[in-house]
Scaffold this active site. Structure first.
Site, PDB file in Angstrom:
ATOM      1  N   HIS A 230       0.840  -1.197   0.000  1.00 31.36           N
ATOM      2  CA  HIS A 230       0.000   0.000   0.000  1.00 31.36           C
ATOM      3  C   HIS A 230       0.869   1.238   0.000  1.00 31.36           C
ATOM      4  CE1 HIS A 230       0.464   1.645   4.137  1.00 31.36           C
ATOM      5  NE2 HIS A 230       0.738   0.408   4.467  1.00 31.36           N
ATOM      6  N   CYS A 231       0.340   2.312  -0.596  1.00 27.67           N
ATOM      7  CA  CYS A 231       1.012   3.597  -0.553  1.00 27.67           C
ATOM      8  C   CYS A 231       0.219   4.498   0.383  1.00 27.67           C
ATOM      9  CB  CYS A 231       1.155   4.200  -1.948  1.00 27.67           C
ATOM     10  SG  CYS A 231      -0.402   4.342  -2.846  1.00 27.67           S
ATOM     11  N   ALA A 232       0.253   5.795   0.172  1.00 30.80           N
ATOM     12  CA  ALA A 232      -0.386   6.713   1.118  1.00 30.80           C
ATOM     13  C   ALA A 232      -1.893   6.649   1.072  1.00 30.80           C
ATOM     14  CB  ALA A 232       0.075   8.143   0.841  1.00 30.80           C
ATOM     15  N   THR A 233      -2.459   6.227  -0.068  1.00 21.30           N
ATOM     16  CA  THR A 233      -3.914   6.288  -0.198  1.00 21.30           C
ATOM     17  C   THR A 233      -4.547   5.048  -0.804  1.00 21.30           C
ATOM     18  OG1 THR A 233      -3.650   7.368  -2.347  1.00 21.30           O
ATOM     19  CG2 THR A 233      -3.967   8.794  -0.442  1.00 21.30           C
ATOM     20  N   ARG A 234      -3.753   4.121  -1.337  1.00 19.39           N
ATOM     21  CA  ARG A 234      -4.382   3.014  -2.048  1.00 19.39           C
ATOM     22  C   ARG A 234      -3.731   1.667  -1.754  1.00 19.39           C
ATOM     23  NH1 ARG A 234      -3.725   4.979  -8.211  1.00 19.39           N
ATOM     24  NH2 ARG A 234      -4.023   7.034  -7.312  1.00 19.39           N
TER      25      ARG A 234
END
Length: 619
Positions: free
Chosen positions: A25-29
């Site tokens: 995962h990244c910051a939003t997804r």
């Protein structure tokens, strides 16, 4: 909805954990790599409360969540076997072209430690500001300790990359750490600083500085994974646990120091100089291009292709000029949300635009992009223009970033230094310009009414449902019948995957329940997806968590796409061996297109044999 329930619903909508090859995962997804894309129901995922949208790009199935993505990711790892071991993230070959494969590898390597890098970068920037203001001195204890905290992950970046690369390539994480550790070992660093001439069995060693480096360790761990897999195949099980790591260390470390490392360092220098050459041709033009195009890349999930360039610039020069060019585009999106919020009188639109305008200032733009900008189109156009203008300003100012991080108010310290004033002006221009233009030219409430009207029109016209027939589904197994509610796995017991029934098998043969086609044949053999000639879609999942067996004790007799007849042998499995390993063999038989039927009735009694009527589906 709780994050745990959101995690369960997302897993159910993408075909269950057995359909997940890897997840980061990244910051939003959430970035899923799926084994079979056909098992994922995109519209179902998008309609889950808490999911902003779904983006398919770079070989990934990206579920956009927003600020709570980290919590949802943790809950997914709690309720599933995803992330249980280092190799659970090791990817099978990514489908698609070389670019998709590259994006997948880059995101898998860099995503896990982005938060730590961002925090360290912000702390570095704050220290620089405090020293500039005279509030701290570089010789003081406070500065020394905080600088160590801020700089450690950059100095030992090869170690962090070794961990994530080992998971991506399927190598032993601790051997990978040993390889990376050798590159930054104090004695090796001393020899490099002293410009010593050393050889390895009379082969000259070109000593380089590997602290903060990126490319050499990625190449080294990739080679390690290849050698390790080969050795594990040829070395006897009784000794391979220590002989394989021994040989790997004896081969990979000197190979890296002699050849791989210098090649990687020269490649890093070449990449940095190549970017700098293009940037120096016209920083203003570069700013216009990056400022206008960055959010488009984010929408497509392709911005990861530029991440190594930013990291590499910082490793080579100590700063990066690319991030300041694209950073104002985040503020432009926040301005678009503000413009919509100020203009609309629709409470539902205000409820989306207001919070999004705030989170956008801290770099979280997905709620704006998918909830506002792209939805109404014109705000997105004005945000692109605002980003282009602001990018030109940062380019003209020569603005730099001293560390990675999500561009936003909280990360302003990473831009402190050359061109900082120009950067601040640029983000203000991006925010104010886009807010004003969106307010006057980019949005009115009639757009929302038009969106609703189009949606209703499409809903009424709709795509006609496939012609389904009423039919009986026979039992694919012999054994005791149980209701789904008694299954331990909530993905099945709650009916999230569809209605059906469970069977506790008494022999190890799974037969086809009807004439039809094999829609999905999991290579591990633990699950089969079938479609009957009458249109009924059925999933048979042999046991609970048996995906962890990775095909052990299962034998497939069919392949995906095969035509099968009722009673045909599909899979054989060794009941005794699987039970001995502690697995529950309760097997759900699920109608996955349940929503297309008016009624699904269980016909089987307390016990069935293969061929007996098990389920009845009615339109």
């Amino acid at each position: 909805m709780s994050n745990e329930q959101l995690a369960k619903d997302i897993l159910a909508s993408i075909g269950g954990e057995e359909n997940v090859s890897s997840l980061v995962h990244c910051a939003t997804r959430l970035r899923f790599k799926l084994k079979n894309r056909e098992l994922a129901d995109k519209s179902k995922t998008q309609n889950i409360a808490g999911v902003i949208t779904v983006v398919e790009s770079g070989g990934q199935y990206q579920v956009v969540i927003g600020n709570t993505v980290g919590d949802v990711y943790k809950d997914i790892t709690k309720i599933s076997s995803i992330g249980d071991d280092d190799k659970s993230n090791a990817s099978a070959a990514t489908e698609g072209n070389w670019f998709n494969k590259t994006v997948d590898i880059i995101s898998g390597i860099f995503t896990p430690f982005l938060g730590a890098l961002a925090a360290s970068g912000i702390l570095k920037g704050l220290l620089l500001m405090l020293v500039s203001l005279g509030w701290l001195t570089k010789t003081g204890g406070v500065y020394s300790i905080w600088f160590a905290a801020a700089d450690s992950i950059f100095y030992f970046l090869p170690l962090a990359i070794a961990v994530t690369s080992s998971r991506k390539f399927g190598a032993n994480t601790f051997v990978a750490l040993a390889v990376a550790g050798a590159l930054v070992y104090p004695n090796i660093i001393t020899l490099y600083n002293d410009k010593a001439d050393i050889t390895f069995f009379n082969i000259p060693v070109v000593l380089m500085s590997y602290t903060s480096s990126v490319i050499p360790v990625i190449i080294a761990v990739w080679l390690l994974s290849i050698l390790e897999k080969f050795l594990n195949r040829v070395i006897h099980d009784s000794v391979k646990n220590f002989i394989t790591p021994l040989i790997c260390l004896m081969v990979i470390v000197p190979l890296t120091l002699i050849a791989v490392g210098p090649i990687g360092i020269y490649a890093s220098l070449g990449m940095a100089k190549g970017y700098t050459f293009l940037y120096n041709l016209s920083p203003i033009v570069a700013g216009v291009i990056m400022g206008a195009g960055w959010q488009l890349l984010v929408v497509m999930g392709l911005h990861w292709a530029f991440i190594p360039i930013m990291y590499n610039n910082i490793a080579v020069y100590g700063y990066d000029t690319m991030k300041p060019l694209m950073a104002p585009s985040n503020f432009a999106q926040a301005g678009a949300a503000l413009g919509v919020f100020l203009k609309t009188k629709n409470p539902k639109v205000r409820a989306i635009a207001g919070p999004a305008a705030i989170t956008g200032l801290f770099g979280i733009t997905e709620p704006i992009i998918y909830g506002i900008s792209i939805r109404y189109k014109k705000p997105f156009v004005w945000a692109i223009i605002g980003g282009a203008i602001a990018g030109a300003i940062t380019g003209a100012s020569g603005s730099v970033a001293i560390a990675p991080g999500i561009p936003g108010l909280a990360s302003l310290p990473i831009f402190f230094g050359t061109g900082f004033a120009g950067f601040v002006i640029a983000i203000i221009v991006a925010y104010v310009f886009t807010a004003i233009t969106t307010y006057f030219f980019g949005f009115n409430d009639s757009m929302e009414k038009e969106m609703i009207a189009v949606h209703e029109e499409k809903k009424e016209a709709g795509t006609p449902a496939p012609a389904l027939t009423n039919e009986n589904i026979s039992s694919p197994l012999t054994g005791a019948v149980k209701p789904l509610s008694e299954i331990s796995d909530e993905v099945f017991s709650t009916g999230a995957m569809g209605k059906g029934v469970a069977i506790v098998p008494e022999d190890g043969k799974l037969l086809s329940p009807f004439n039809g086609t094999i829609a999905n044949a999991f290579r591990t053999g633990h699950a089969i997806g079938l479609v009957s000639d009458g249109g009924t879609e059925v999933l048979v999942h042999i046991g609970m968590d048996t995906v962890k067996l990775k095909g052990q004790h299962f034998k497939m007799h069919i392949a995906e796409g095969d035509r099968v007849t009722k009673g045909q042998l599909l899979v054989e499995f060794n009941i005794e061996e699987i039970k001995a390993l502690g697995y529950d063999l309760t097997t759900p038989v699920i109608v996955t297109n349940t929503a297309q039927y008016a009624e699904i009735k269980v016909l089987g009694s307390s016990r069935v044999q293969t061929g007996d009527s098990l389920l009845e589906v009615k339109r």
